[in-house]
Motif scaffolding. Structure first.
Motif, PDB file in Angstrom:
ATOM      1  N   HIS A   1      33.845 103.745  67.491  1.00 43.29           N
ATOM      2  CA  HIS A   1      33.256 102.416  67.484  1.00 43.29           C
ATOM      3  C   HIS A   1      32.359 102.256  68.697  1.00 43.29           C
ATOM      4  O   HIS A   1      32.445 103.012  69.667  1.00 43.29           O
ATOM      5  CB  HIS A   1      34.383 101.367  67.500  1.00 43.29           C
ATOM      6  CG  HIS A   1      33.973 100.039  66.956  1.00 43.29           C
ATOM      7  ND1 HIS A   1      33.397  99.070  67.747  1.00 43.29           N
ATOM      8  CD2 HIS A   1      34.042  99.503  65.714  1.00 43.29           C
ATOM      9  CE1 HIS A   1      33.142  98.003  67.018  1.00 43.29           C
ATOM     10  NE2 HIS A   1      33.520  98.248  65.765  1.00 43.29           N
ATOM     11  N   THR A   2      31.469 101.258  68.677  1.00 43.48           N
ATOM     12  CA  THR A   2      30.636 100.958  69.831  1.00 43.48           C
ATOM     13  C   THR A   2      31.522 100.750  71.064  1.00 43.48           C
ATOM     14  O   THR A   2      32.491  99.996  71.023  1.00 43.48           O
ATOM     15  CB  THR A   2      29.795  99.695  69.583  1.00 43.48           C
ATOM     16  OG1 THR A   2      28.983  99.910  68.426  1.00 43.48           O
ATOM     17  CG2 THR A   2      28.916  99.373  70.783  1.00 43.48           C
ATOM     18  N   GLY A   3      31.178 101.454  72.156  1.00 43.40           N
ATOM     19  CA  GLY A   3      31.969 101.339  73.372  1.00 43.40           C
ATOM     20  C   GLY A   3      33.143 102.291  73.454  1.00 43.40           C
ATOM     21  O   GLY A   3      33.925 102.241  74.411  1.00 43.40           O
ATOM     22  N   SER A   4      33.260 103.207  72.492  1.00 47.32           N
ATOM     23  CA  SER A   4      34.402 104.130  72.468  1.00 47.32           C
ATOM     24  C   SER A   4      34.269 105.254  73.479  1.00 47.32           C
ATOM     25  O   SER A   4      35.256 105.924  73.800  1.00 47.32           O
ATOM     26  CB  SER A   4      34.559 104.725  71.065  1.00 47.32           C
ATOM     27  OG  SER A   4      33.421 105.510  70.746  1.00 47.32           O
ATOM     28  N   GLY A   5      33.054 105.505  73.956  1.00 49.12           N
ATOM     29  CA  GLY A   5      32.816 106.587  74.907  1.00 49.12           C
ATOM     30  C   GLY A   5      32.124 107.795  74.308  1.00 49.12           C
ATOM     31  O   GLY A   5      31.858 108.777  75.009  1.00 49.12           O
ATOM     32  N   LYS A   6      31.778 107.742  73.019  1.00 47.13           N
ATOM     33  CA  LYS A   6      31.223 108.929  72.365  1.00 47.13           C
ATOM     34  C   LYS A   6      29.863 109.327  72.929  1.00 47.13           C
ATOM     35  O   LYS A   6      29.600 110.509  73.166  1.00 47.13           O
ATOM     36  CB  LYS A   6      31.148 108.731  70.848  1.00 47.13           C
ATOM     37  CG  LYS A   6      30.285 107.583  70.368  1.00 47.13           C
ATOM     38  CD  LYS A   6      30.405 107.402  68.860  1.00 47.13           C
ATOM     39  CE  LYS A   6      29.412 106.372  68.331  1.00 47.13           C
ATOM     40  NZ  LYS A   6      29.641 105.015  68.907  1.00 47.13           N
ATOM     41  N   SER A   7      28.970 108.365  73.155  1.00 42.30           N
ATOM     42  CA  SER A   7      27.646 108.702  73.697  1.00 42.30           C
ATOM     43  C   SER A   7      27.737 109.123  75.157  1.00 42.30           C
ATOM     44  O   SER A   7      27.004 110.014  75.608  1.00 42.30           O
ATOM     45  CB  SER A   7      26.689 107.514  73.542  1.00 42.30           C
ATOM     46  OG  SER A   7      26.400 107.272  72.173  1.00 42.30           O
ATOM     47  N   THR A   8      28.630 108.496  75.899  1.00 40.69           N
ATOM     48  CA  THR A   8      28.852 108.906  77.288  1.00 40.69           C
ATOM     49  C   THR A   8      29.329 110.349  77.336  1.00 40.69           C
ATOM     50  O   THR A   8      28.843 111.161  78.140  1.00 40.69           O
ATOM     51  CB  THR A   8      29.893 107.991  77.959  1.00 40.69           C
ATOM     52  OG1 THR A   8      29.396 106.652  77.985  1.00 40.69           O
ATOM     53  CG2 THR A   8      30.174 108.440  79.381  1.00 40.69           C
ATOM     54  N   LEU A   9      30.261 110.699  76.463  1.00 49.74           N
ATOM     55  CA  LEU A   9      30.749 112.076  76.409  1.00 49.74           C
ATOM     56  C   LEU A   9      29.627 113.045  76.064  1.00 49.74           C
ATOM     57  O   LEU A   9      29.492 114.103  76.692  1.00 49.74           O
ATOM     58  CB  LEU A   9      31.882 112.187  75.391  1.00 49.74           C
ATOM     59  CG  LEU A   9      32.463 113.581  75.156  1.00 49.74           C
ATOM     60  CD1 LEU A   9      33.035 114.166  76.444  1.00 49.74           C
ATOM     61  CD2 LEU A   9      33.536 113.530  74.063  1.00 49.74           C
ATOM     62  N   ALA A  10      28.792 112.686  75.096  1.00 48.26           N
ATOM     63  CA  ALA A  10      27.702 113.565  74.674  1.00 48.26           C
ATOM     64  C   ALA A  10      26.757 113.876  75.831  1.00 48.26           C
ATOM     65  O   ALA A  10      26.225 114.987  75.940  1.00 48.26           O
ATOM     66  CB  ALA A  10      26.939 112.929  73.517  1.00 48.26           C
TER      67      ALA A  10
END
Length: 286
Positions: A41-50
């Motif tokens: 979900h938005t804010g889950s950390g997925k883009s930060t991790l990428a």
């Protein structure tokens, strides 16, 4: 080329009133040649991790390794890492800047010190992969449609010939036809072999259709990690995270409740169609 994340924590604006822990002790390993869906979900950390995969961000605590090289090590060449791990941001078309499509795709290879012939070969190869016709190469990228601009931006990363391609929501904002074509292009690129693809998404249907492994992020941690069949077996947990399950899996559940003989773990259109055909023939394999 493998990527390993070991106990990575990332904190935005530490020591301020706006401090935010985006990643909280994340550990995972992605092997060479995998097609991984990174979802949440938005804010889950997925883009930060990428963004940790090619050191655009570095963990506040913990480590990230690319081919066993520690990205925190001062002797590691981040320039070389970023050649090998290509990252395409969401809405990459906003980063186009050259006067022609050809020059935009050629920008990265030109900075590698290649000859003009080598650069042109990479431009033509990348354009062919993303579906840009040769007669479009001398046009201004700003004359193109949104979907075409995105293809140009992705071609510019592919022209660097990375061993890992990270795509952040590659189909975001496209119309249904453009979305289908974009995702099919990503599938075909991975099918060529020799490259790892990591696709950041919030769409369970997209990752169900394309990916062989799904990593689900929730509140900065890895909540689930496995094959699509393994991950979608946790339907209640996914719904609690605001993600749900693919439409085909939801339809399968409803048909099962109505008395149809549908096997557990059906989540793709092809599998559901086969199960329905078996029902019509009176052949149950549940």
């Amino acid at each position: 080329m493998s990527i390993e994340v070991v106990n990575a924590t990332y904190i935005y604006m530490p020591g301020t009133p706006f401090e935010l822990k985006a990643l909280d002790g994340v550990s995972l390993r992605i092997e060479d040649g995998e097609f991984v869906g990174l979802i949440g979900h938005t804010g889950s950390g997925k883009s930060t991790l990428a963004q940790h995969f090619n050191a655009l961000l570095k963990p506040s605590l913990g480590s990230v390794y690319v081919n066993a090289l520690n990205l925190n090590d001062k002797d590691t060449s981040l320039k070389q890492v970023r050649r090998e791990v290509g990252l395409v941001f969401q809405y990459p078309e906003y980063q186009l800047f050259e006067e022609t499509v050809r020059k935009d795709i050629a920008f990265g290879p030109a900075n590698l010190g290649l000859s003009e012939e080598q650069i042109e070969a990479r431009v033509l190869e990348a354009a062919q992969i993303v579906g840009i016709p040769e007669d479009m190469l001398d046009k201004s990228p700003f004359e193109l449609s949104g979907g075409q601009k995105r293809r140009v931006a992705i071609a510019g990363v592919i022209a660097m010939r990375p061993q890992v391609l990270v795509l952040d929501e590659p189909a975001a904002g496209l119309d249904p036809r453009g979305r289908t074509e974009m995702l099919e292009m990503v599938r075909n690129y991975h099918a060529r072999g020799g490259v790892t693809v990591i696709m950041v998404s919030h769409s369970m249907d997209d990752v169900a259709r394309l990916c062989s492994r799904i990593i689900v992020m929730n509140r900065g941690v890895v909540a689930l990690d496995g094959t699509p069949r393994e991950v979608f077996a946790h339907g209640d947990e996914l719904k609690a995270m605001g993600l749900g399950v693919p439409a085909c899996a939801e339809l399968s559940n409803r048909l099962r409740q109505k008395g149809f003989c549908i096997p557990d773990g059906v989540f793709s259109p092809d599998e559901l169609a086969e199960a329905i055909r078996n029902n019509l023939k009176g052949d149950c394999h549940a």
